[in-house]
Design a protein around this motif. Structure first.
Motif, PDB file in Angstrom:
ATOM      1  N   VAL A 516       0.844  -1.191   0.000  1.00  0.00           N
ATOM      2  CA  VAL A 516       0.000   0.000   0.000  1.00  0.00           C
ATOM      3  C   VAL A 516       0.882   1.245   0.000  1.00  0.00           C
ATOM      4  O   VAL A 516       1.901   1.299   0.694  1.00  0.00           O
ATOM      5  N   VAL A 517       0.469   2.268  -0.780  1.00  0.00           N
ATOM      6  CA  VAL A 517       1.095   3.579  -0.711  1.00  0.00           C
ATOM      7  C   VAL A 517      -0.011   4.621  -0.923  1.00  0.00           C
ATOM      8  O   VAL A 517      -0.945   4.394  -1.697  1.00  0.00           O
ATOM      9  N   GLY A 518       0.060   5.738  -0.186  1.00  0.00           N
ATOM     10  CA  GLY A 518      -0.971   6.756  -0.308  1.00  0.00           C
ATOM     11  C   GLY A 518      -0.432   8.141   0.002  1.00  0.00           C
ATOM     12  O   GLY A 518       0.705   8.315   0.455  1.00  0.00           O
ATOM     13  N   ASP A 519      -1.283   9.142  -0.249  1.00  0.00           N
ATOM     14  CA  ASP A 519      -0.875  10.536  -0.046  1.00  0.00           C
ATOM     15  C   ASP A 519      -2.115  11.349   0.298  1.00  0.00           C
ATOM     16  O   ASP A 519      -3.097  11.347  -0.451  1.00  0.00           O
ATOM     17  N   VAL A 520      -2.081  12.033   1.452  1.00  0.00           N
ATOM     18  CA  VAL A 520      -3.165  12.917   1.859  1.00  0.00           C
ATOM     19  C   VAL A 520      -2.788  14.342   1.490  1.00  0.00           C
ATOM     20  O   VAL A 520      -1.675  14.794   1.762  1.00  0.00           O
ATOM     21  N   MET A 521      -3.716  15.049   0.867  1.00  0.00           N
ATOM     22  CA  MET A 521      -3.434  16.436   0.485  1.00  0.00           C
ATOM     23  C   MET A 521      -3.243  17.292   1.739  1.00  0.00           C
ATOM     24  O   MET A 521      -3.975  17.144   2.720  1.00  0.00           O
ATOM     25  N   GLY A 522      -2.271  18.200   1.682  1.00  0.00           N
ATOM     26  CA  GLY A 522      -2.037  19.111   2.793  1.00  0.00           C
ATOM     27  C   GLY A 522      -0.782  18.750   3.565  1.00  0.00           C
ATOM     28  O   GLY A 522      -0.071  17.799   3.233  1.00  0.00           O
ATOM     29  N   ALA A 528      -1.037  14.735   8.857  1.00  0.00           N
ATOM     30  CA  ALA A 528      -0.471  13.572   9.545  1.00  0.00           C
ATOM     31  C   ALA A 528      -1.556  12.755  10.232  1.00  0.00           C
ATOM     32  O   ALA A 528      -1.537  11.515  10.203  1.00  0.00           O
ATOM     33  N   ALA A 529      -2.527  13.443  10.846  1.00  0.00           N
ATOM     34  CA  ALA A 529      -3.615  12.720  11.512  1.00  0.00           C
ATOM     35  C   ALA A 529      -4.473  11.959  10.498  1.00  0.00           C
ATOM     36  O   ALA A 529      -4.856  10.806  10.725  1.00  0.00           O
ATOM     37  N   ALA A 530      -4.804  12.589   9.365  1.00  0.00           N
ATOM     38  CA  ALA A 530      -5.595  11.929   8.328  1.00  0.00           C
ATOM     39  C   ALA A 530      -4.837  10.731   7.769  1.00  0.00           C
ATOM     40  O   ALA A 530      -5.417   9.664   7.518  1.00  0.00           O
ATOM     41  N   MET A 531      -3.531  10.905   7.548  1.00  0.00           N
ATOM     42  CA  MET A 531      -2.718   9.802   7.063  1.00  0.00           C
ATOM     43  C   MET A 531      -2.756   8.624   8.028  1.00  0.00           C
ATOM     44  O   MET A 531      -2.929   7.462   7.622  1.00  0.00           O
ATOM     45  N   GLY A 532      -2.610   8.903   9.326  1.00  0.00           N
ATOM     46  CA  GLY A 532      -2.638   7.820  10.309  1.00  0.00           C
ATOM     47  C   GLY A 532      -3.967   7.102  10.331  1.00  0.00           C
ATOM     48  O   GLY A 532      -4.021   5.855  10.427  1.00  0.00           O
ATOM     49  N   ARG A 533      -5.066   7.864  10.204  1.00  0.00           N
ATOM     50  CA  ARG A 533      -6.387   7.224  10.197  1.00  0.00           C
ATOM     51  C   ARG A 533      -6.541   6.310   8.987  1.00  0.00           C
ATOM     52  O   ARG A 533      -7.021   5.160   9.109  1.00  0.00           O
ATOM     53  N   LEU A 534      -6.132   6.751   7.812  1.00  0.00           N
ATOM     54  CA  LEU A 534      -6.266   5.937   6.607  1.00  0.00           C
ATOM     55  C   LEU A 534      -5.371   4.702   6.670  1.00  0.00           C
ATOM     56  O   LEU A 534      -5.784   3.606   6.243  1.00  0.00           O
ATOM     57  N   GLN A 560     -14.734  10.077   3.773  1.00  0.00           N
ATOM     58  CA  GLN A 560     -15.853  11.021   3.785  1.00  0.00           C
ATOM     59  C   GLN A 560     -16.334  11.271   5.199  1.00  0.00           C
ATOM     60  O   GLN A 560     -16.621  12.416   5.580  1.00  0.00           O
ATOM     61  N   ASP A 561     -16.433  10.203   6.007  1.00  0.00           N
ATOM     62  CA  ASP A 561     -16.875  10.370   7.391  1.00  0.00           C
ATOM     63  C   ASP A 561     -15.899  11.239   8.189  1.00  0.00           C
ATOM     64  O   ASP A 561     -16.314  12.006   9.065  1.00  0.00           O
ATOM     65  N   ALA A 562     -14.604  11.132   7.891  1.00  0.00           N
ATOM     66  CA  ALA A 562     -13.584  11.870   8.643  1.00  0.00           C
ATOM     67  C   ALA A 562     -13.370  13.267   8.080  1.00  0.00           C
ATOM     68  O   ALA A 562     -12.565  14.029   8.627  1.00  0.00           O
ATOM     69  N   GLY A 563     -14.053  13.618   6.993  1.00  0.00           N
ATOM     70  CA  GLY A 563     -13.866  14.933   6.400  1.00  0.00           C
ATOM     71  C   GLY A 563     -12.571  15.074   5.623  1.00  0.00           C
ATOM     72  O   GLY A 563     -12.085  16.186   5.401  1.00  0.00           O
ATOM     73  N   ILE A 564     -12.021  13.936   5.185  1.00  0.00           N
ATOM     74  CA  ILE A 564     -10.799  13.969   4.380  1.00  0.00           C
ATOM     75  C   ILE A 564     -11.213  14.230   2.937  1.00  0.00           C
ATOM     76  O   ILE A 564     -11.803  13.379   2.275  1.00  0.00           O
ATOM     77  N   VAL A 606      -5.856   0.807 -14.376  1.00  0.00           N
ATOM     78  CA  VAL A 606      -6.847   1.383 -13.478  1.00  0.00           C
ATOM     79  C   VAL A 606      -6.193   2.540 -12.711  1.00  0.00           C
ATOM     80  O   VAL A 606      -5.117   2.384 -12.154  1.00  0.00           O
ATOM     81  N   LEU A 607      -6.827   3.670 -12.753  1.00  0.00           N
ATOM     82  CA  LEU A 607      -6.334   4.815 -11.993  1.00  0.00           C
ATOM     83  C   LEU A 607      -7.347   5.249 -10.939  1.00  0.00           C
ATOM     84  O   LEU A 607      -7.010   5.481  -9.791  1.00  0.00           O
ATOM     85  N   GLY A 608      -8.594   5.349 -11.306  1.00  0.00           N
ATOM     86  CA  GLY A 608      -9.630   5.680 -10.339  1.00  0.00           C
ATOM     87  C   GLY A 608      -9.605   7.126  -9.912  1.00  0.00           C
ATOM     88  O   GLY A 608      -8.793   7.933 -10.356  1.00  0.00           O
ATOM     89  N   VAL A 609     -10.530   7.451  -9.018  1.00  0.00           N
ATOM     90  CA  VAL A 609     -10.616   8.805  -8.476  1.00  0.00           C
ATOM     91  C   VAL A 609     -10.104   8.798  -7.045  1.00  0.00           C
ATOM     92  O   VAL A 609     -10.073   7.757  -6.390  1.00  0.00           O
ATOM     93  N   PRO A 610      -9.689   9.950  -6.520  1.00  0.00           N
ATOM     94  CA  PRO A 610      -9.162   9.990  -5.152  1.00  0.00           C
ATOM     95  C   PRO A 610     -10.231   9.641  -4.109  1.00  0.00           C
ATOM     96  O   PRO A 610     -11.437   9.750  -4.357  1.00  0.00           O
ATOM     97  N   LEU A 611      -9.756   9.280  -2.946  1.00  0.00           N
ATOM     98  CA  LEU A 611     -10.643   9.029  -1.808  1.00  0.00           C
ATOM     99  C   LEU A 611     -11.277  10.336  -1.360  1.00  0.00           C
ATOM    100  O   LEU A 611     -10.656  11.391  -1.429  1.00  0.00           O
ATOM    101  N   GLY A 612     -12.519  10.229  -0.878  1.00  0.00           N
ATOM    102  CA  GLY A 612     -13.215  11.409  -0.408  1.00  0.00           C
ATOM    103  C   GLY A 612     -14.181  11.972  -1.419  1.00  0.00           C
ATOM    104  O   GLY A 612     -15.013  12.803  -1.076  1.00  0.00           O
ATOM    105  N   VAL A 613     -14.062  11.554  -2.687  1.00  0.00           N
ATOM    106  CA  VAL A 613     -14.974  12.047  -3.722  1.00  0.00           C
ATOM    107  C   VAL A 613     -16.350  11.401  -3.559  1.00  0.00           C
ATOM    108  O   VAL A 613     -17.380  12.065  -3.561  1.00  0.00           O
ATOM    109  N   GLY A 614     -16.373  10.061  -3.397  1.00  0.00           N
ATOM    110  CA  GLY A 614     -17.620   9.327  -3.125  1.00  0.00           C
ATOM    111  C   GLY A 614     -18.432   8.982  -4.358  1.00  0.00           C
ATOM    112  O   GLY A 614     -18.368   9.664  -5.383  1.00  0.00           O
TER     113      GLY A 614
END
Length: 704
Positions: A516-522, A528-534, A560-564, A606-614
């Motif tokens: 797994v690899v990911g990136d939270v905007m900001g 850092a908190a959003a990254m840890g939650r994900l 979406q629930d966390a407001g990310i 497959v690229l998909g859309v970012p998380l949080g779009v829904g």
């Protein structure tokens, strides 16, 4: 007839060269109006040489006088004396050098007074010739009188007088100008006028002088505000007039000038100039203080702004409170930490300002007074100050020997909290600090205090974010029998260095492995908190054996629930028994796959859309991995660093990955060295996973 003077002709006679002449003012240079004739008289008293100037002075062509007796140049001799030509020749031979004024006959019959200089010259054949230099006495008198006038003018004139060459270097100046500059005459000669004129006019004074020299445009009674190195303690106003010097043959072009000190008359102009200088200093401070969120850098910026334009030395000290809510107590000892210092004075001043890190001030010190009142204070460096403020004798001796004579102490206070102090010191070459200086120091200190406070607050937040990030990111990724992993995380070097990049390797039931690899905007604590939650949610969902697309769907709901609002995630599940890897991507950069033969593929089906779009489904794709293949997962900080286009960065990564050799750890280091030769502006992650097939027919990976 008067009695002759010893060694010379009778006073008042035609031979007396001291006859007075009037002061003349005429166009052109002095020597342009004086014809100089050169002639030679042989041993027989005949003219044997006739120079070009002789024709102009006497009117005779060379052919008319050569070989004729020299008496042709003079009126008839008196009955009681020898002819003038004979007397000149005789005096030249017997005395070696003779000068006299003699009535001379022009070709047109006019008799005029002429000054002669005669001396013998011996030729190669041993024959002696009397060489004569002659000029009309009237012209010589004018030159001598004018030169005497100029000498007297430069010697006694109370107005500054100067002669500059074409490069605006001093050629000649009088004592009045040297006194105005506070520098001896001899120290001026050969140096440019600009070296002695410290102005704040953006170079306008220099351009004005250059125009006079280059274009010949005179300047009359122009007011200039300046300081000089010899008198740097105050502004002077001078009324200056400059004019081009005439360019006579054999002389160099240049500029002449008259300078009058009108400071007292133009005091309002001086005050206006001082006000402009203070505003200029504030402008520089606004532009240069607080460029980073670093306490030490901010303090250095302050001292660099004020030295040497405002003072000779400056320090910044901060108070290390144990508790931010602690209130300053004027009756307690104060301990500060010196974080910046600068001086332009010679030793021991550098040791004085830079020789301490921790400084202790006793109750009742001048520093306590500034902090108690919240306003700048000015104190002389004297015994009373030493007794109240400096508790170490060695430091007191350094302060005395440093040359500083007065200190301005300004408190650094922001949000009602004492941050520290800044001190400005001046030597005897400066005037005492004025009320305007105290006001300026207060403004500088207020700005610096605000910047320092912001930097301190940021440092606290940054420490929290870094701690959180380090706790949430894996410190080590355990190798599984089917996947060997090398990983690198490089934090950004900018002020917002804490980002939301994350990665993980997760053991799954049945011997499978998830990458797994990911990136939270900001940046900062929220990222850092959003990254840890994900990351934690991804690990929990992965162990429920969810399909990759289902896992991303659940992770999207969590975001979406966390407001990310925006985060990317790449999830790969590998089954070593079948060699199949199933990939789902939520808007992340596609992984690269290097086959064992060195070819590199981009898996971008497959690229998909970012998380949080829904409300957008995630797709999956399957690829077969063979023994020795290497997967490369990464974040945009690796391929988009320092303004490099992201496609170019990915192409560079593909090239580096295809040509890599050595162990997996060496490959990871090589990728960072190639793509990030300097610290990145954003977080950067690279994860290399070397595949091992555990099914029938597979062998050990010889590359590791």
């Amino acid at each position: 007839m008067s009695a002759p003077r010893p060694g010379g002709p009778p006073e008042g006679s035609p031979w007396d060269e001291q006859a007075p002449g009037p002061l003349w003012s005429e166009p052109g240079t002095l020597l342009e109006h004086v014809a100089v004739a050169v002639l030679g008289i042989d041993e027989e008293g005949r003219i044997c040489y006739w120079g070009p100037g002789a024709q102009r002075l006497f009117g005779h062509e060379a052919a008319d006088v050569l070989s004729r007796p020299a008496d042709v140049l003079f009126p008839a001799a008196p009955l009681d004396g020898p002819p003038a030509a004979e007397r000149l020749a005789e005096r030249g031979r017997t005395l070696g050098y003779w000068r006299a004024r003699v009535p001379t006959l022009h070709r047109d019959g006019r008799v005029f007074d002429c000054g002669f200089r005669v001396f013998p010259v011996t030729g190669g054949d041993g024959r002696s010739v009397i060489l004569g230099l002659a000029s009309e006495s009237e012209g010589l008198d004018r030159v001598k009188t004018n030169l005497a006038f100029l000498d007297a003018l430069f010697e006694t004139c109370p107005i500054g007088l100067v002669m500059l060459d074409e490069n605006l270097r001093y050629v000649h100046l009088n004592q009045a100008l040297a006194d105005m500059d506070g520098i001896p005459i001899e120290d001026h000669i050969g140096r440019t006028m600009e070296e002695f004129m410290i102005t704040s006019d953006g170079g306008e004074y220099r351009r004005m002088l250059r125009a006079v020299a280059d274009e010949g445009r005179p300047v009359v009674s122009t007011l200039v505000v300046l300081r000089t190195p010899g008198r740097p303690d105050r502004d002077h106003v001078r009324s200056v007039s400059f004019f081009p010097l005439s360019r006579a043959v054999g002389t160099r072009p240049g500029v002449g000038g008259l300078l009058v000190d009108v400071t007292d008359r133009e005091q309002a102009l001086v005050e206006a100039a001082a006000g402009r200088q203070r505003l200029a200093l504030l402008d520089r401070a606004a532009a240069r203080i607080g460029t980073t969120l670093d306490v030490n850098v901010t303090a250095r910026e302050l001292v660099e702004v004020v030295v040497p334009d405002f003072c000779d030395g400056s320090v910044v000290e901060v108070v290390e409170w144990k508790d931010e809510r602690e209130v300053f107590d004027p009756d307690s000892v104060l301990v500060t930490r010196r974080i910046a210092a600068r001086t332009c004075l010679p030793p021991p001043a550098p040791e004085l300002v830079g020789g301490l890190e921790s400084v202790t001030y006793p109750p009742g010190s001048a520093i306590h007074e500034a902090l108690r009142t919240g306003r700048p204070v000015c104190v002389p460096v004297d015994d009373a100050f030493m007794a109240r403020t400096v508790i170490h004798r060695a430091r007191a001796r350094l302060l005395i020997d440093s040359g500083l004579t007065s200190l301005l102490i300004a408190p650094l206070i922001a949000r009602g909290t004492v941050q520290g102090i800044t001190m400005f010191g001046r030597s005897s070459g400066w005037p005492p600090f004025t009320e305007q200086d105290l006001s300026l120091a207060g403004e500088l200190a207020s700005r610096a205090a605000l910047c320092l406070d912001n930097a301190r607050l940021y440092s606290r937040v940054q420490d929290i974010a870094l701690t959180l990030q380090r706790e949430l990111l894996p410190t080590a990724l355990a190798d599984s029998p089917s996947v060997r992993v090398a990983h690198r995380y490089l934090p950004g070097s900018h002020a917002t260095e804490v980002g939301g990049d994350w990665y993980d390797v997760i053991d799954l039931p049945g011997g499978r492995v998830a990458l797994v690899v990911g990136d939270v905007m900001g940046h900062g604590v929220p990222a850092a908190a959003a990254m840890g939650r994900l990351r934690i949610t991804t690990k929990a969902l992965a162990r429920q054996n969810l399909e990759p697309d289902s896992l991303l769907r659940e992770l999207d709901a969590c975001a979406q629930d966390a407001g990310i609002a925006y985060a990317t995630c790449l999830y790969i599940r590998y089954d070593p028994a079948t060699g199949l890897a199933r990939i789902a991507n939520a808007g992340h950069l596609p992984p690269l796959l290097r086959r064992r033969d060195g070819s590199v593929e981009t898996i971008d089906e497959v690229l998909g859309v970012p998380l949080g779009v829904g409300d957008v489904p995630f797709l999956t794709t399957d690829i077969e991995l063979r023994d020795g293949d290497t997967l490369a997962l990464y974040t945009d900080g690796l391929v988009e660093a320092r303004g490099v286009d992201i496609d170019e960065g990915v192409a560079t990564l593909r090239s580096q990955l295809g040509g890599a050799e050595g162990t997996l750890e060496e490959e990871a280091d090589g990728i960072l060295a190639r793509l990030l030769p300097e610290p990145p502006g954003d977080d950067a992650v690279v994860v290399l996973a070397r595949i091992r097939r555990l099914g029938p027919g597979t062998g050990p990976d010889s590359r590791d």
